[in-house]
Scaffold this motif. Structure first.
Motif, PDB file in Angstrom:
ATOM      1  N   ARG A  95     -12.265 -23.661  -7.373  1.00 27.82           N
ATOM      2  CA  ARG A  95     -11.920 -22.271  -7.087  1.00 27.82           C
ATOM      3  C   ARG A  95     -10.908 -21.775  -8.111  1.00 27.82           C
ATOM      4  O   ARG A  95      -9.950 -22.454  -8.440  1.00 27.82           O
ATOM      5  N   LEU A  96     -11.127 -20.545  -8.591  1.00 22.10           N
ATOM      6  CA  LEU A  96     -10.210 -19.884  -9.508  1.00 22.10           C
ATOM      7  C   LEU A  96      -9.661 -18.633  -8.823  1.00 22.10           C
ATOM      8  O   LEU A  96     -10.172 -18.235  -7.765  1.00 22.10           O
ATOM      9  N   PRO A  97      -8.610 -18.010  -9.354  1.00 20.35           N
ATOM     10  CA  PRO A  97      -8.116 -16.777  -8.738  1.00 20.35           C
ATOM     11  C   PRO A  97      -9.238 -15.758  -8.532  1.00 20.35           C
ATOM     12  O   PRO A  97     -10.147 -15.649  -9.354  1.00 20.35           O
ATOM     13  N   GLU A 100     -12.771 -14.978 -10.720  1.00 19.47           N
ATOM     14  CA  GLU A 100     -14.124 -15.217 -10.226  1.00 19.47           C
ATOM     15  C   GLU A 100     -14.950 -13.927 -10.207  1.00 19.47           C
ATOM     16  O   GLU A 100     -16.144 -13.930 -10.564  1.00 19.47           O
ATOM     17  N   MET A 101     -14.327 -12.831  -9.808  1.00 21.22           N
ATOM     18  CA  MET A 101     -15.030 -11.549  -9.756  1.00 21.22           C
ATOM     19  C   MET A 101     -15.507 -11.134 -11.144  1.00 21.22           C
ATOM     20  O   MET A 101     -16.643 -10.688 -11.325  1.00 21.22           O
ATOM     21  N   LEU A 110     -20.147 -20.362  -8.470  1.00 21.06           N
ATOM     22  CA  LEU A 110     -18.761 -20.668  -8.148  1.00 21.06           C
ATOM     23  C   LEU A 110     -18.672 -21.859  -7.201  1.00 21.06           C
ATOM     24  O   LEU A 110     -19.639 -22.205  -6.521  1.00 21.06           O
ATOM     25  N   SER A 111     -17.496 -22.443  -7.149  1.00 20.57           N
ATOM     26  CA  SER A 111     -17.225 -23.524  -6.204  1.00 20.57           C
ATOM     27  C   SER A 111     -16.834 -22.908  -4.870  1.00 20.57           C
ATOM     28  O   SER A 111     -15.913 -22.086  -4.810  1.00 20.57           O
ATOM     29  N   SER A 112     -17.514 -23.287  -3.812  1.00 28.26           N
ATOM     30  CA  SER A 112     -17.249 -22.671  -2.503  1.00 28.26           C
ATOM     31  C   SER A 112     -16.165 -23.395  -1.719  1.00 28.26           C
ATOM     32  O   SER A 112     -15.421 -22.774  -0.959  1.00 28.26           O
TER      33      SER A 112
END
Length: 328
Positions: free
Chosen positions: A13-15, A19-20, A30-32
């Protein structure tokens, strides 16, 4: 060079804002659940990706790269250090590697200074005493620490972060000493009033605080070994916000337990999250969970560099933060 939208696979996960933006620009997976991927999961991720976005928790070696197939063309690392990636094997297979240098300089230097203060002034010990309800009031000889003004700071690795730490140390009235592969240019060293030591042994033996700010490479593995640690003053403090592998952690633990080293502040560890229980039990040690670059601003800027590297690559150009084997 792939055609159409790049397929990007992100391992952690990134900020949210990062990610957006990735999803807006690329075909992004993305990593959930934000967990460390297994070795097999990493290989499968590389098979699906034009661009893999890993971080320091993802060890990528030659065998994994060989099993990844032909699709992967860029590893856009989320972080400055790339010692977890076999850059040589990647380039041999035609896979570029980029990183995110510079964005965490000030944050990491802040944390190094915080650790110096925390260990020297025994802040965690005082905090524990207060939280445990053990404080019985002020006493003339209670919780005595060490003044920073007038002390010698030794910086092992005088790159961006080492220089930023040196600026902070000068503001605290410390004298700056450093060991590097080569001396700094005069226009950089002179404002810091920094003294260069060609011999690491001689510097280690003379400083009051030693800060590790060099990367982990084959030549820096256990650079601070048992022999060198024994050269330190018994009143000296060692701080590490760089890479745990630079210090022989077992030897450091022995030295701290024996009173041969006064204290340590560590944000990184030789075996990652596997902390030596004997080290964790010591009262003269401050341990942090790899927080050196953990600011909102820094992590967003890291993401922006990842996006710039991937976007530049998608446009058919060399990523601005390309890592070449000669750099590692």
């Amino acid at each position: 060079m792939p055609t159409g939208r790049l397929k990007i696979v992100v391992t952690r996960r990134l900020p949210d804002v990062v990610e957006m933006r990735l999803k807006e620009l690329f075909d992004t997976e993305l990593s959930s659940d934000d967990r460390k991927l297994t070795r097999d999961e990493l290989v499968e991720a590389m098979k699906r990706a034009d661009v893999l976005v890993p971080c320091v928790t993802d060890q990528i070696d030659a065998n994994m790269l060989a099993a990844a197939g032909e699709r992967l063309k860029l590893i856009a690392n989320y972080g400055a250090g790339v010692d977890h990636i076999d850059v040589h094997s990647a380039r041999q297979r035609g896979v570029l590697v980029s990183n995110t240098p510079g964005v965490m300089t000030e944050d990491t230097a802040d944390m190094a200074m915080a650790l110096i203060l925390a260990v020297s002034r025994r802040i965690p010990e005082g905090l524990h005493q207060m939280q445990a309800g053990e404080w019985e009031g002020w006493a003339p000889t209670s919780m005595l620490g060490a003044r920073l003004g007038g002390k010698r700071l030794g910086v092992l690795g005088m790159g961006r972060i080492g220089q930023a730490l040196a600026r902070r140390a000068r503001a605290f009235g410390m004298s700056v000493h450093y060991h590097n592969r080569k001396p700094l240019r005069p226009e950089i060293a002179e404002p810091l009033e920094a003294t260069y030591w060609d011999s690491l042994d001689q510097m280690v033996a003379r400083v009051d605080i030693l800060s590790v700010n060099c990367p982990h490479t084959p030549s820096t593995f256990h650079l601070l070994n048992a022999r060198r640690l024994k050269l330190m003053k018994p009143t000296a403090v060692i701080v590490n916000t760089s890479r745990g592998e630079v210090i022989d952690e077992a030897a450091l633990t022995r030295g701290l337990r024996a009173g041969e080293i006064a204290g340590a502040g560590l944000d990184v560890f030789e075996r990652g999250a596997e902390i030596n229980p004997r080290l964790r039990a010591l009262s003269n040690v401050v341990l942090l969970p790899h927080m050196g670059s953990a600011t909102v601003e820094g992590r967003v800027e890291m993401g922006e560099k990842v996006i710039l590297n991937a976007h530049t690559f998608a446009d058919g150009h060399r990523p601005p933060d390309l890592v070449v084997p000669s750099m590692v």
